[in-house]
Design an enzyme around this catalytic site. Structure first.
Site, PDB file in Angstrom:
ATOM      1  N   SER A 143      -3.342-137.529  -2.559  1.00  0.00           N
ATOM      2  CA  SER A 143      -4.346-138.395  -3.186  1.00  0.00           C
ATOM      3  C   SER A 143      -4.262-139.824  -2.670  1.00  0.00           C
ATOM      4  O   SER A 143      -3.238-140.265  -2.147  1.00  0.00           O
ATOM      5  CB  SER A 143      -4.145-138.420  -4.704  1.00  0.00           C
ATOM      6  OG  SER A 143      -4.206-137.125  -5.242  1.00  0.00           O
TER       7      SER A 143
HETATM    8  N1  SAH Z   1      -0.119-134.921  -6.161  1.00  0.00           N
HETATM    9  C1  SAH Z   1      -0.082-134.645  -4.743  1.00  0.00           C
HETATM   10  C2  SAH Z   1      -1.032-133.535  -4.258  1.00  0.00           C
HETATM   11  C3  SAH Z   1      -2.451-133.561  -4.732  1.00  0.00           C
HETATM   12  S1  SAH Z   1      -3.455-132.240  -4.085  1.00  0.00           S
HETATM   13  C4  SAH Z   1      -0.310-135.919  -3.980  1.00  0.00           C
HETATM   14  O1  SAH Z   1      -1.060-136.764  -4.405  1.00  0.00           O
HETATM   15  O2  SAH Z   1       0.253-136.017  -2.901  1.00  0.00           O
HETATM   16  C5  SAH Z   1      -3.336-131.080  -5.395  1.00  0.00           C
HETATM   17  C6  SAH Z   1      -2.188-130.108  -5.245  1.00  0.00           C
HETATM   18  O3  SAH Z   1      -2.223-129.221  -6.361  1.00  0.00           O
HETATM   19  C7  SAH Z   1      -2.274-129.217  -4.000  1.00  0.00           C
HETATM   20  O4  SAH Z   1      -1.082-129.303  -3.274  1.00  0.00           O
HETATM   21  C8  SAH Z   1      -2.484-127.803  -4.580  1.00  0.00           C
HETATM   22  O5  SAH Z   1      -1.885-126.781  -3.799  1.00  0.00           O
HETATM   23  C9  SAH Z   1      -1.830-127.937  -5.932  1.00  0.00           C
HETATM   24  N2  SAH Z   1      -2.220-126.952  -6.949  1.00  0.00           N
HETATM   25  C10 SAH Z   1      -3.460-126.519  -7.298  1.00  0.00           C
HETATM   26  N3  SAH Z   1      -3.384-125.625  -8.304  1.00  0.00           N
HETATM   27  C11 SAH Z   1      -2.058-125.488  -8.618  1.00  0.00           C
HETATM   28  C12 SAH Z   1      -1.333-124.709  -9.566  1.00  0.00           C
HETATM   29  N4  SAH Z   1      -1.922-123.876 -10.417  1.00  0.00           N
HETATM   30  N5  SAH Z   1       0.017-124.835  -9.579  1.00  0.00           N
HETATM   31  C13 SAH Z   1       0.661-125.659  -8.737  1.00  0.00           C
HETATM   32  N6  SAH Z   1       0.027-126.418  -7.807  1.00  0.00           N
HETATM   33  C14 SAH Z   1      -1.313-126.331  -7.748  1.00  0.00           C
END
Ligand code: SAH
Length: 205
Positions: free
Chosen positions: A55
Site C-alpha cells: 500500500s
Molecule cells: N499490508 C501489506 C499488503 C497489502 S496488499 C502492505 O501494505 O504492504 C493485501 C494483502 O492481503 C495481499 O498480500 C493479499 O495476498 C493479502 N490477503 C488477501 N486476502 C487475505 C486473507 N484472507 N488472508 C491473508 N491475507 C490475505
C-alpha cells in the site's frame, strides 16, 4: 532514512510522535522488490506479485494512526504482503501476528523483517478471515484488504475495548473504518479515509 515519507505524513496532519518515529525507523526500500527500491521513498503503492500491491505509505500511516497500538498490545494483521506495515506495527506494539495467504509473499516478509532484526513478529501463512484463535484475544486488529463487512472470527477474537481498522467495500471506493469492541460487540467509530484495496479472499468474507 525514511525522512521523505515522514515529511509527507506530517504534512498530511499526522503528528503523533510514536507514529512518526516508527516511519522514520523503517526503511521502505527493504519492503519492496529490489527492482522497485528506487521508488520506495515515493508515496505510491508498489506491485509485489500475484497482482497485489504494497500500500501507499501515507495510507498505511493513516490506518495505523487510527489503530494506534499501545506498546504492550498484541496485534493481529491480515494481509502481510512484503511486511512494511508489519514492521511499523512491530515498532509500536508488543507483538504482531501477521497472516498472509500467499506463502511466497509471507517468505519475503519474513526475510525483510529478519534483515532489519525485527524480533516481535510472527508471520503465518493462511486464511486471515479465520483469524488466529490460538493467539486470541487481540488488543488491535488491522486488515489490509477489503470486504463488505468485518469477518465474524475477527470480531470474536478482538479483546473487549480493542480496536479494529479495516477497509469496508462500498460502491465507489472502499471506506477504511475504525471499530471498537464494547459489551462484546463491534461498534463503528468513524470512517478514516476512502481508498482502493484488493479484495480480502477467504472463507469468512
Ligand atoms: N499490508 C501489506 C499488503 C497489502 S496488499 C502492505 O501494505 O504492504 C493485501 C494483502 O492481503 C495481499 O498480500 C493479499 O495476498 C493479502 N490477503 C488477501 N486476502 C487475505 C486473507 N484472507 N488472508 C491473508 N491475507 C490475505
Amino acid at each position: 532514512m525514511a525522512r521523505n515519507l515522514v515529511e509527507i505524513i506530517r504534512r498530511m496532519g499526522m503528528t503523533d510522535p510514536r507514529l512518526l518515529a516508527a516511519v522514520a525507523a523503517t526503511p521502505r526500500e527493504h519492503f519492496v522488490p529490489p527492482r522497485s527500491a528506487a521508488r520506495a521513498e515515493r508515496d505510491e503503492p508498489i506491485p509485489i506479485g500475484h497482482g497485489q500491491p504494497t500500500s501507499q505509505p501515507s495510507l498505511v500511516a493513516q490506518m495505523i494512526d487510527a489503530l494506534m497500538p499501545a506498546d504492550k498490545d498484541t496485534v493481529l494483521e491480515i494481509g502481510t504482503g512484503y511486511g512494511y506495515q508489519t514492521a511499523l506495527l512491530a515498532h509500536l506494539a508488543g507483538h504482531v501476528y501477521s497472516v498472509e495467504r500467499y506463502a511466497d509473499l509471507a517468505e519475503h516478509a519474513r526475510a525483510n523483517l529478519a534483515a532489519l532484526d525485527v524480533p516481535n513478529v510472527d508471520v503465518v501463512v493462511g486464511d486471515g478471515t479465520a483469524g488466529l484463535p490460538e493467539h486470541a484475544p487481540f488488543d488491535a486488529i488491522i486488515v489490509s484488504a477489503a470486504a463488505p463487512s468485518v469477518p465474524g472470527p475477527l470480531a470474536e477474537q478482538l479483546a473487549e475495548g480493542g480496536r479494529l481498522v479495516m477497509p469496508i467495500a462500498a460502491t465507489v471506493a472502499d471506506i477504511v473504518t475504525l471499530y471498537t469492541k464494547q459489551h462484546g460487540r463491534l461498534e463503528r467509530q468513524r470512517a478514516v479515509t476512502p481508498a482502493q484495496f484488493v479484495p480480502l479472499v477467504g472463507e469468512h468474507v
